[in-house]
Design a protein around this motif. Structure first.
Motif, PDB file in Angstrom:
ATOM      1  N   LYS A   2      15.589 -61.410   7.635  1.00  0.00           N
ATOM      2  CA  LYS A   2      16.698 -61.492   6.699  1.00  0.00           C
ATOM      3  C   LYS A   2      16.961 -60.116   6.105  1.00  0.00           C
ATOM      4  O   LYS A   2      16.266 -59.142   6.419  1.00  0.00           O
ATOM      5  CB  LYS A   2      16.361 -62.485   5.583  1.00  0.00           C
ATOM      6  CG  LYS A   2      15.122 -62.099   4.793  1.00  0.00           C
ATOM      7  CD  LYS A   2      14.722 -63.179   3.791  1.00  0.00           C
ATOM      8  CE  LYS A   2      13.457 -62.795   3.050  1.00  0.00           C
ATOM      9  NZ  LYS A   2      13.010 -63.846   2.137  1.00  0.00           N
ATOM     10  N   LEU A   3      17.945 -60.041   5.260  1.00  0.00           N
ATOM     11  CA  LEU A   3      18.275 -58.778   4.617  1.00  0.00           C
ATOM     12  C   LEU A   3      17.493 -58.653   3.317  1.00  0.00           C
ATOM     13  O   LEU A   3      17.651 -59.468   2.405  1.00  0.00           O
ATOM     14  CB  LEU A   3      19.783 -58.730   4.340  1.00  0.00           C
ATOM     15  CG  LEU A   3      20.368 -57.367   3.969  1.00  0.00           C
ATOM     16  CD1 LEU A   3      20.242 -56.397   5.133  1.00  0.00           C
ATOM     17  CD2 LEU A   3      21.818 -57.508   3.559  1.00  0.00           C
ATOM     18  N   VAL A   4      16.614 -57.658   3.265  1.00  0.00           N
ATOM     19  CA  VAL A   4      15.840 -57.389   2.052  1.00  0.00           C
ATOM     20  C   VAL A   4      16.551 -56.277   1.290  1.00  0.00           C
ATOM     21  O   VAL A   4      16.686 -55.163   1.784  1.00  0.00           O
ATOM     22  CB  VAL A   4      14.397 -56.967   2.397  1.00  0.00           C
ATOM     23  CG1 VAL A   4      13.633 -56.596   1.132  1.00  0.00           C
ATOM     24  CG2 VAL A   4      13.682 -58.086   3.132  1.00  0.00           C
ATOM     25  N   VAL A   5      17.026 -56.589   0.095  1.00  0.00           N
ATOM     26  CA  VAL A   5      17.842 -55.633  -0.671  1.00  0.00           C
ATOM     27  C   VAL A   5      17.174 -55.323  -2.010  1.00  0.00           C
ATOM     28  O   VAL A   5      16.764 -56.222  -2.740  1.00  0.00           O
ATOM     29  CB  VAL A   5      19.259 -56.198  -0.927  1.00  0.00           C
ATOM     30  CG1 VAL A   5      20.094 -55.183  -1.707  1.00  0.00           C
ATOM     31  CG2 VAL A   5      19.955 -56.541   0.384  1.00  0.00           C
ATOM     32  N   THR A   6      17.060 -54.026  -2.303  1.00  0.00           N
ATOM     33  CA  THR A   6      16.570 -53.574  -3.606  1.00  0.00           C
ATOM     34  C   THR A   6      17.687 -52.780  -4.271  1.00  0.00           C
ATOM     35  O   THR A   6      18.263 -51.875  -3.654  1.00  0.00           O
ATOM     36  CB  THR A   6      15.320 -52.685  -3.446  1.00  0.00           C
ATOM     37  OG1 THR A   6      14.349 -53.397  -2.662  1.00  0.00           O
ATOM     38  CG2 THR A   6      14.719 -52.347  -4.789  1.00  0.00           C
ATOM     39  N   GLU A   7      18.017 -53.127  -5.519  1.00  0.00           N
ATOM     40  CA  GLU A   7      19.152 -52.510  -6.209  1.00  0.00           C
ATOM     41  C   GLU A   7      18.695 -51.584  -7.334  1.00  0.00           C
ATOM     42  O   GLU A   7      17.648 -51.773  -7.937  1.00  0.00           O
ATOM     43  CB  GLU A   7      20.072 -53.591  -6.789  1.00  0.00           C
ATOM     44  CG  GLU A   7      20.744 -54.445  -5.746  1.00  0.00           C
ATOM     45  CD  GLU A   7      21.696 -55.462  -6.362  1.00  0.00           C
ATOM     46  OE1 GLU A   7      21.704 -55.589  -7.607  1.00  0.00           O
ATOM     47  OE2 GLU A   7      22.423 -56.121  -5.610  1.00  0.00           O
ATOM     48  N   GLY A   8      19.529 -50.586  -7.597  1.00  0.00           N
ATOM     49  CA  GLY A   8      19.262 -49.677  -8.695  1.00  0.00           C
ATOM     50  C   GLY A   8      20.554 -49.023  -9.161  1.00  0.00           C
ATOM     51  O   GLY A   8      21.600 -49.168  -8.519  1.00  0.00           O
TER      52      GLY A   8
END
Length: 203
Positions: free
Chosen positions: A47-53
């Motif tokens: 799946k798409l692993v997304v980390t935001e900042g």
């Protein structure tokens, strides 16, 4: 008596043969179930692993130019940027080889992180001449410069490290399952024999 012994031997051989075929069938069934479980686990982490900042940047934009080849003119601006940044791994792009005969899963490729920057750009202290005004080309150039500077900043930040930690966490699920089923997990030619091993091969 001889017939009785012969019958007993034949019965024992038949029982042994039936048990052997049942055991073989159960073994193959277990192996198929194991490989199906591993395939499902790989699909689940695919799946798409997304980390935001969020990042901020201030850029001084300046252009010295001569109009009509001899009239000097300067164009400047203070550019304030607030950007939402996403670092993502598309784990559906993991390449792997599953070998049921030797009970081995070999991960051959892990996708590189994708950095997506969505900047909100505001201009302050605009200064320009009548013959050298801001135009769409300037805005495109400024945006490109903003993204380049933010990209360097993001790569040095903890955001990339945090996203890699999430990647490792997902890959550990594959290791835990393969290990519990008696399979071997490898990354290219390196055998992963502990949860820490995944982190080590990704360095």
């Amino acid at each position: 008596m001889r017939n009785f012994l012969l019958g007993a031997v034949i019965t024992a051989l038949l029982a042994f043969g039936i048990k052997y075929f049942i055991d073989q069938s159960n073994t193959k069934k277990t192996e198929l179930q194991s490989s199906d479980l591993i395939l499902n686990q790989i699909k689940n982490v695919g799946k798409l692993v997304v980390t935001e900042g969020h990042f901020s940047e201030v850029i001084n934009y300046k252009e010295d130019k001569k109009v009509l080849s001899f009239i000097p003119t300067i164009k400047t601006a203070l550019v304030v940027v607030n950007a939402k940044v996403e670092v993502s791994y598309d784990l559906s792009k993991i390449d792997y080889i599953l070998n049921k005969d030797i009970k081995t899963v070999v991960i051959t490729k892990i996708p590189e992180p994708q950095i997506n920057i969505n900047p909100d750009i505001k201009y302050h202290s605009l200064q320009y001449g009548m013959l050298n005004q801001f135009n769409p080309k300037d805005h495109t150039l400024i945006r490109k410069k903003v993204v380049q500077q933010l990209e360097k900043k993001v790569k040095k930040s903890s955001l990339v490290a945090n996203s890699q930690n999430r990647l490792i966490s997902e890959l550990q699920k594959i290791y835990i399952l393969t290990n519990s089923l008696g399979w071997t997990l490898k990354y290219n030619n390196t055998i992963i024999d502990s949860s820490v091993g995944i982190e080590e091969v990704l360095k």
